[in-house]
Write an enzyme that holds these catalytic residues in place. Structure first.
Site, short mmCIF file in Angstrom:
data_model
loop_
_atom_site.label_atom_id
_atom_site.label_comp_id
_atom_site.label_asym_id
_atom_site.label_seq_id
_atom_site.Cartn_x
_atom_site.Cartn_y
_atom_site.Cartn_z
N CYS A 106 0.82 -1.22 0.00
CA CYS A 106 0.00 0.00 0.00
C CYS A 106 0.85 1.26 0.00
CB CYS A 106 -0.92 0.03 1.21
SG CYS A 106 -2.39 -0.92 1.00
N ARG A 140 -12.58 4.28 -4.37
CA ARG A 140 -11.78 3.44 -3.52
C ARG A 140 -12.05 1.98 -3.87
NH1 ARG A 140 -8.82 5.43 0.43
NH2 ARG A 140 -7.89 3.83 1.74
N HIS A 206 -2.91 -5.78 1.43
CA HIS A 206 -2.46 -5.28 2.73
C HIS A 206 -2.67 -6.32 3.82
CE1 HIS A 206 -6.74 -3.78 3.40
NE2 HIS A 206 -6.54 -4.70 4.28
#
Ligand SMILES: [Zn+2]
Lengths: 265, 461
Positions: A106, A140, A206
């Site tokens: 990330c 997103r 992540h």
């Protein structure tokens, strides 16, 4: 570093793992990756030392074999970006050129690219370890991810969870880590996910990526061992039944959720 | 205006009744969707008729328990609260609860509103209701898939609080820098906090979400940390520091999983309290509820009496007798809360029988990465068995393995019914099973137990 050549027999091997900005870049269970590396070394009798480097600390490129750089919140990330460019860029590049392994996720991945272009068009410089750049996106991408990766010659699956709005693009100097089967990946456009340069990896998967993808954890450990002990350094197998069970269940669940999403929503 | 509101209430009531008859359960919020469409001002109008106004309670952890504690204290003072059900804390849930407890003429059957509000819904709830007081407990990382980051919630709250009239009372956790910062420039602020260094540690633990000063961005200096980022802090670069709390827990003595004895210093008196809920996090909840009740004028003796007779909501920390075994249920939903639950479970040092049920549905949070930020390492060497269950049983089992729980003590059983059976089988009569589910897994467990007659259908109170 004379002793590097000596401890080549199993049982006496040692690795040093560098955790970059552990207190500031640690959202989403990123520390699970460090746990995974440490345990998988220990279970094989490889001694591990975890070094931490925070704001203001200088790095010795020869002091670590494997580096981990997690994601952060926006607020923390800008403080880290400055420090990275100022104090860590050179030694990190030197270590990677010498074969050290590196995993970034990330925010860490973005900061290791050439720049991040914000919504207002401002370019925040990264350190350019990856020939990649990131542009702030409108939406997103959040959800489970499944990749096919042929890292190391064999095609295998990576499972994880993404949560990012930055869109990352790769230049010719950087190969993707894999192709997305489920999820958006680097930018939601070209099907690529992650970036690879030498033994350095960046990706948007992540949190606890390595525990549920043990083959990838072992790939990083093998790179680190080879950097320290030469190309012959081997890695014995572990009992990974639990990890493989989880991996399969997650891949299955991700596929199922994807179908639900495209159907009902 | 009355006719429109009545028509809206009637339609909402009818839809809720129909939904209940169709077996959709008591938790339906259908009225909350229908009523505002028919009369957008319904919530505001009804709330305005509450003689003592309303209180909103928000925060990542503890809002359900704090809201229920406050309603229970107020009941002890002879006041009826209009109260939303655990979990129904979006605007639709608020409306649904209000509709249920209002006459068709639009008169609420209560003296005061006590509403638990989702963190991201707080600004909208403040727009829709004129609250007299707001209780804010903490901001931890929670369901990041939904809200983004801790800083995002903090910014939302900051903007919402700035728009509030000065006379709105804030009741804030002094030990959470992001929360405390909201009250520094307001007259009507009551701070609560813990001041007993028999607990906690001298530095921030790994799972701290807030390390930077909310005022200037410098790294905060912690003199003491209770858990997560809750503690005694100050900024080395500016004047920002933990405000001195009006209500302080000056001594907390834990009594296993039964509760704690707490001494609370208030501006007028010291209260001694046998809190029937365990864990430091419940001390914070009790402080928040007490601070608000005292500000509303409730007598200290009533606060103490009511807290001592408080029962947690289903699944929040509950004991149920099942086939001669005790089932101890505690909801887990985010790293800091989960770690505190683990500490409570393990408090007496005996090896435990544990089942952890992790789902990844929307209400649980679809990202289960948080499991790696919770300290499951605490379980290593201290369990007879741990059953990993739920849609994410596999993730949980791997987490336990890397926490160094012996692999032969880890059982993977995704199906909650089979997991419960396995746990009962492995547990001797008279012993306790510690069952830690996420939100939707908790609902599944409740349904299982209800079907088998161990808990009644009227669990929601
Ligand atoms: Zn400051």
């Amino acid at each position: 570093m004379a002793d590097r050549q000596n401890g080549a027999t199993a049982g006496e091997r040692k690795l040093a793992i560098l955790h970059l900005y552990p207190s500031l870049m640690n959202v989403y269970g990123d520390r699970g990756n460090v746990f995974s590396l440490v345990r998988r070394c220990q279970w094989r009798g490889i001694e591990v030392e975890v070094l931490e480097a925070g704001l203001g600390d200088r790095l010795d490129p020869r002091a670590f074999d494997l580096a981990f750089f997690g994601g952060g919140q926006d607020h923390e990330q800008s403080a880290v970006g400055d420090d990275l460019v100022r104090l860590k860029a050179e030694p990190l590049r030197e270590a990677v050129e010498a074969g050290a392994a590196l995993l970034s996720i990330c925010g860490g991945y973005q900061l290791l690219g050439r720049f991040f272009r914000t919504r207002t068009g401002e370019e925040i410089p990264g350190i350019g370890l990856f020939d990649a750049w990131t542009v702030a996106g409108q939406r997103r991408h959040i959800g489970n991810v499944v990749l096919r990766s042929s890292l190391g010659g064999e095609e295998r699956t990576l499972v994880g969870f993404e949560n990012h709005s930055g869109k990352t693009y790769l230049g010719p100097g950087c190969q993707p880590l894999g192709r997305v089967v489920v999820g958006a990946g680097n930018n939601g456009e070209d099907g690529a996910e992650g970036g690879v340069y030498r033994n350095a990896f960046g990706c948007y998967l992540h949190g606890p990526l390595l525990p549920k993808n043990p083959w990838f954890a072992d790939h990083l450990i093998r790179c680190a061992l080879q950097r320290r002990y030469g190309p012959e350094a081997s890695l014995p197998a572990l009992d990974d039944r639990l990890e493989e069970l989880a991996h399969a269940a997650i891949a299955q669940r991700a596929q199922k959720l994807r179908h639900q999403r495209s159907g009902a929503w | 205006m009355g006719a429109r509101l009545t028509a809206a209430l009637l339609a909402g009531r009818a839809a809720a009744a129909l939904s209940r008859r169709l077996g959709r359960g008591g938790g339906t919020v259908i009225a909350g969707h229908i009523v505002p469409r028919l009369d957008p001002r319904a919530l505001r109008q009804i709330a305005a008729r509450l003689p003592l106004g309303c209180v909103l309670i928000s925060g990542t952890n503890g809002k359900t328990t704090t809201a229920r504690m406050l309603a229970h204290i107020l009941a002890g003072a002879g006041l009826t609260s209009l109260h939303n059900r655990a979990g129904a804390n979006l605007l639709s849930g608020l409306v649904a609860s209000v509709v249920e407890q209002t006459t068709l003429a639009g008169t609420p059957r209560a003296d005061i509103g006590v509403f638990e509000v989702d963190e991201a819904t707080l600004p909208a709830a403040l727009e829709a209701l004129s609250a007299r007081a707001i209780v804010l407990t903490n901001i931890f990382r929670d369901q990041l898939d939904r809200y983004g980051e801790v800083a995002y919630v903090a910014a939302l709250w900051r903007q919402a609080v700035q728009r509030l009239p000065q006379e709105v009372e804030l009741v804030l956790n002094a030990d959470d820098p992001q929360v405390a910062a909201l009250g520094l420039e307001r007259q009507a602020t009551t701070f609560f906090g813990i001041a007993d260094r028999a607990h906690g540690q001298a530095s921030l633990p790994h799972a701290a979400d807030v390390r930077l000063c909310p005022s200037c961005g410098a790294e905060l200096a912690y003199e003491w940390a209770y858990y997560g980022h809750l503690g005694h802090y100050r900024c080395p670069a500016c004047a920002f520091a933990r405000p001195s709390p009006h209500l302080a827990a000056i001594a907390c003595s834990p009594q296993g999983d039964k509760g704690s004895a707490v001494r609370v210093r208030t501006p007028t008196a010291d209260l001694r309290l046998q809190l029937p809920l365990p864990g430091l996090y419940n001390v914070y909840n009790a402080l928040a509820a007490s601070a608000c009740a005292l500000r509303l004028g409730v007598e200290p003796a009533v606060v103490v009496r009511q807290l001592e007779s408080f029962h947690a909501a289903f699944g929040r920390l509950e004991r149920i007798l099942v086939e001669e075994r005790q089932l101890f249920l505690a909801l887990v939903k985010n790293p800091v809360g989960c770690t505190e639950v683990l500490k409570t479970v393990l408090a007496d040092g005996e090896p435990k029988n544990v089942a952890i049920m992790i789902n990844d549905l929307f209400a649980d949070g679809t990202d289960v990465s948080w499991l790696w930020d919770a300290d499951f390492e605490l379980l290593a060497g201290r369990v007879r068995f741990v059953i990993a269950s739920g849609l994410r049983a596999g993730d949980m089992a791997v987490r336990l393995k890397y926490a160094l729980v012996a692999p032969e003590r880890i059982v993977v059983e995704p199906d909650p019914r089979l997991a419960l059976e396995a746990a009962l089988q492995r547990t001797e009569p008279g012993e306790t099973i510690y069952l830690l589910p996420t939100y939707t897994a908790m609902l599944e467990v409740r349904e299982l137990l209800q079907r088998q007659g161990y808990v009644s259908g009227f669990w929601e109170d």
